[in-house]
Design an enzyme around this catalytic site. Structure first.
Site, mmCIF file in Angstrom:
data_model
loop_
_atom_site.group_PDB
_atom_site.id
_atom_site.type_symbol
_atom_site.label_atom_id
_atom_site.label_comp_id
_atom_site.label_asym_id
_atom_site.label_seq_id
_atom_site.Cartn_x
_atom_site.Cartn_y
_atom_site.Cartn_z
ATOM 1 C CG ASN A 11 13.382 -36.375 88.818
ATOM 2 O OD1 ASN A 11 12.830 -36.367 90.110
ATOM 3 N ND2 ASN A 11 12.932 -35.646 87.993
ATOM 4 N NE ARG A 92 13.536 -32.182 90.430
ATOM 5 C CZ ARG A 92 12.057 -32.149 90.485
ATOM 6 N NH1 ARG A 92 11.437 -33.408 90.334
ATOM 7 N NH2 ARG A 92 11.340 -31.145 90.931
ATOM 8 C CG HIS A 181 10.049 -25.348 88.203
ATOM 9 N ND1 HIS A 181 8.908 -24.645 88.161
ATOM 10 C CD2 HIS A 181 9.573 -26.703 88.282
ATOM 11 C CE1 HIS A 181 7.813 -25.608 88.179
ATOM 12 N NE2 HIS A 181 8.332 -26.693 88.100
ATOM 13 N NE ARG A 242 1.400 -28.042 91.762
ATOM 14 C CZ ARG A 242 2.807 -28.226 91.541
ATOM 15 N NH1 ARG A 242 3.617 -27.207 91.790
ATOM 16 N NH2 ARG A 242 3.399 -28.996 90.851
ATOM 17 C CD GLU A 386 13.823 -29.265 85.412
ATOM 18 O OE1 GLU A 386 12.991 -29.935 84.414
ATOM 19 O OE2 GLU A 386 13.362 -29.205 86.632
#
Ligand code: AMP
Length: 411
Positions: A11, A92, A181, A242, A386
């Site tokens: 990743n 990923r 996601h 965010r 994940e």
């Protein structure tokens, strides 16, 4: 160390590289680690193998390629059993645009398509490409598989992904909602189906992935039909730093009335807003929970807004779905914060949610199960994984003539 087929999961972030060697059958992690501060003054790599932790400082300016070299020459060379059982590498990849609705074996065409999506993920996709290139050099015999964060959301219908903007922006420039996601929402969907004794293609859930980044997805018959992130990961829920949804008129206001440039607006919305911006204290939910208990008003307000906005999305997704078999919490906050879950479910009492206090407190990291009362709308906590999805997809796509290929990894 005796082991069965293993997959190396990579990743690559803009300045980090997470890696894990994992059994794709059961998700057992044989080794995992992270290279951090890549491209900076003091890059570090740390890794864990057989419960032993190690770390090393890397030369200034080290990037993804050198970390992969370190992984091969220093870490895996000391553990040949692991190295020799690798059957594939799973990467990923944050953005696959409209080109990928599933994971794929990486070839030149796939690399070109990931390059074409650089404009949509300028920080991430170049790092993924660097990782893919370096992994090809380091493991020339192993198949490489790309697993896209956007793929799960490619099933969204047009009315969910087209912005109410001039249609030509979509047609000519690909401006639409993509969602992120997806790998986590997909894992949670599959696990929820197991827990609910349903097949994946008949399960309907609302999946709330709440971490430093946060998104929520409406899943109908096992497929994503709407999600809160959009063209970029900025849209939707309140996140660590965010803003999530704001009035787009704010951007003109900041630019014309307050002399903000594009970079300042970007920093404001991506790095200085969310839990951090509201609380003026921290983006970390744990810190805010403690501060709120101690009477910090900003921390309390940040948590209140986070939960209120999340509850509104859950309500909206009840309108999107014909039926909801379960609401699922996942991600660092979703898995660990009984307080956030409690607040959100209490806000939703009008549509049938009720928390079982004991179950909610008991739900600890690493366990999954219900946190709702027996009579109320089913609510589950499911720790996401994940990496396991990436390892499974990679194993599934291994061509039969690959060294170490183990047909039992194909489901
Ligand atoms: P992630 O990005 O998925 O790693 O999630 C990071 C977020 O999870 C941070 O805001 C953490 O504060 C939050 N988190 C982790 N553990 C806990 C906990 N025990 N209670 C509340 N929040 C937590």
């Amino acid at each position: 160390m005796s082991c069965t087929s293993q997959v190396l999961v990579l990743n690559c972030g803009s300045s980090s590289l997470k890696f894990a060697v994992m059994d794709p059958h059961d998700g057992t992690v044989a080794m995992s680690g992270i290279g951090e501060a890549l491209g900076h003054d003091e890059p570090q790599v740390s890794w864990k193998i057989k419960d032993e932790r190690h770390s090393s400082t890397l030369p200034k300016g080290t990037r993804h390629t050198e970390v992969i070299r370190f992984l091969v020459d220093t870490i895996l060379s000391q553990h040949p059993a692991l190295r020799d059982h690798l059957i594939a590498i799973g990467h990923r990849v944050v953005h696959g645009g409209e080109k990928f609705s599933h994971s794929v074996l990486i070839n030149d065409a796939v690399v070109s398509a990931i390059k074409e999506c650089v404009a949509l993920a300028p920080l991430h996709n170049p790092a993924h490409l660097a990782g893919i290139e370096a992994a090809k050099v380091a493991f020339p015999a192993l198949p490489q598989v790309a697993v896209f964060d956007t793929a799960f959301h490619q099933s969204m219908p047009r009315h969910a992904y087209i912005y109410a903007l001039p249609y030509s922006l979509y047609r000519d420039n690909g401006i639409r909602r993509y969602g992120m996601h997806g790998t986590s929402h997909r894992f949670v969907t599959e696990r929820a189906a197991e827990l609910l004794n349903l097949s994946v293609n008949e399960v309907n859930i609302i999946s709330a992935h709440l971490g430093n980044g946060a998104s929520i997805t409406a899943v109908h018959n096992g497929r994503s039909v709407d999600t809160s992130m959009g063209l970029t990961p900025l849209e939707g829920l309140v996140m660590g730093t965010r803003s999530g949804d704001v009035d787009p008129g704010l951007l003109m206001h900041l630019g014309s009335r307050m002399d903000f440039g594009l970079k300042e607006i970007n920093d404001l919305l991506n790095k200085k807003s969310g839990l951090l911006g509201i609380s003026e204290l921290s983006n970390d939910c744990r810190t805010l929970e403690k501060a709120a208990t101690d009477g910090h008003d900003g921390a309390q307000l940040a948590l209140d807004i986070f939960c209120y906005r999340l509850a509104k999305y859950i309500g909206a997704y009840h309108a999107v779905l014909p039926q909801v078999d379960a609401l699922v919490f996942t991600g660092g906050i979703g898995e660990n914060s009984s307080l956030i879950r409690h607040k959100v479910m209490t806000q939703l009492s009008g549509i049938g949610y009720a928390v079982d206090i004991e179950r909610n407190e008991r739900a600890r990291f690493g366990e999954d199960g219900p946190i709702s009362t027996d009579q109320s709308a089913v609510t589950l906590v499911i720790p996401t994984n994940e990496e396991w999805v990436i390892a499974r997809d990679a194993a599934e796509l291994v061509p039969p003539d690959t060294p170490n290929h183990d047909p039992s990894t194909r489901e």
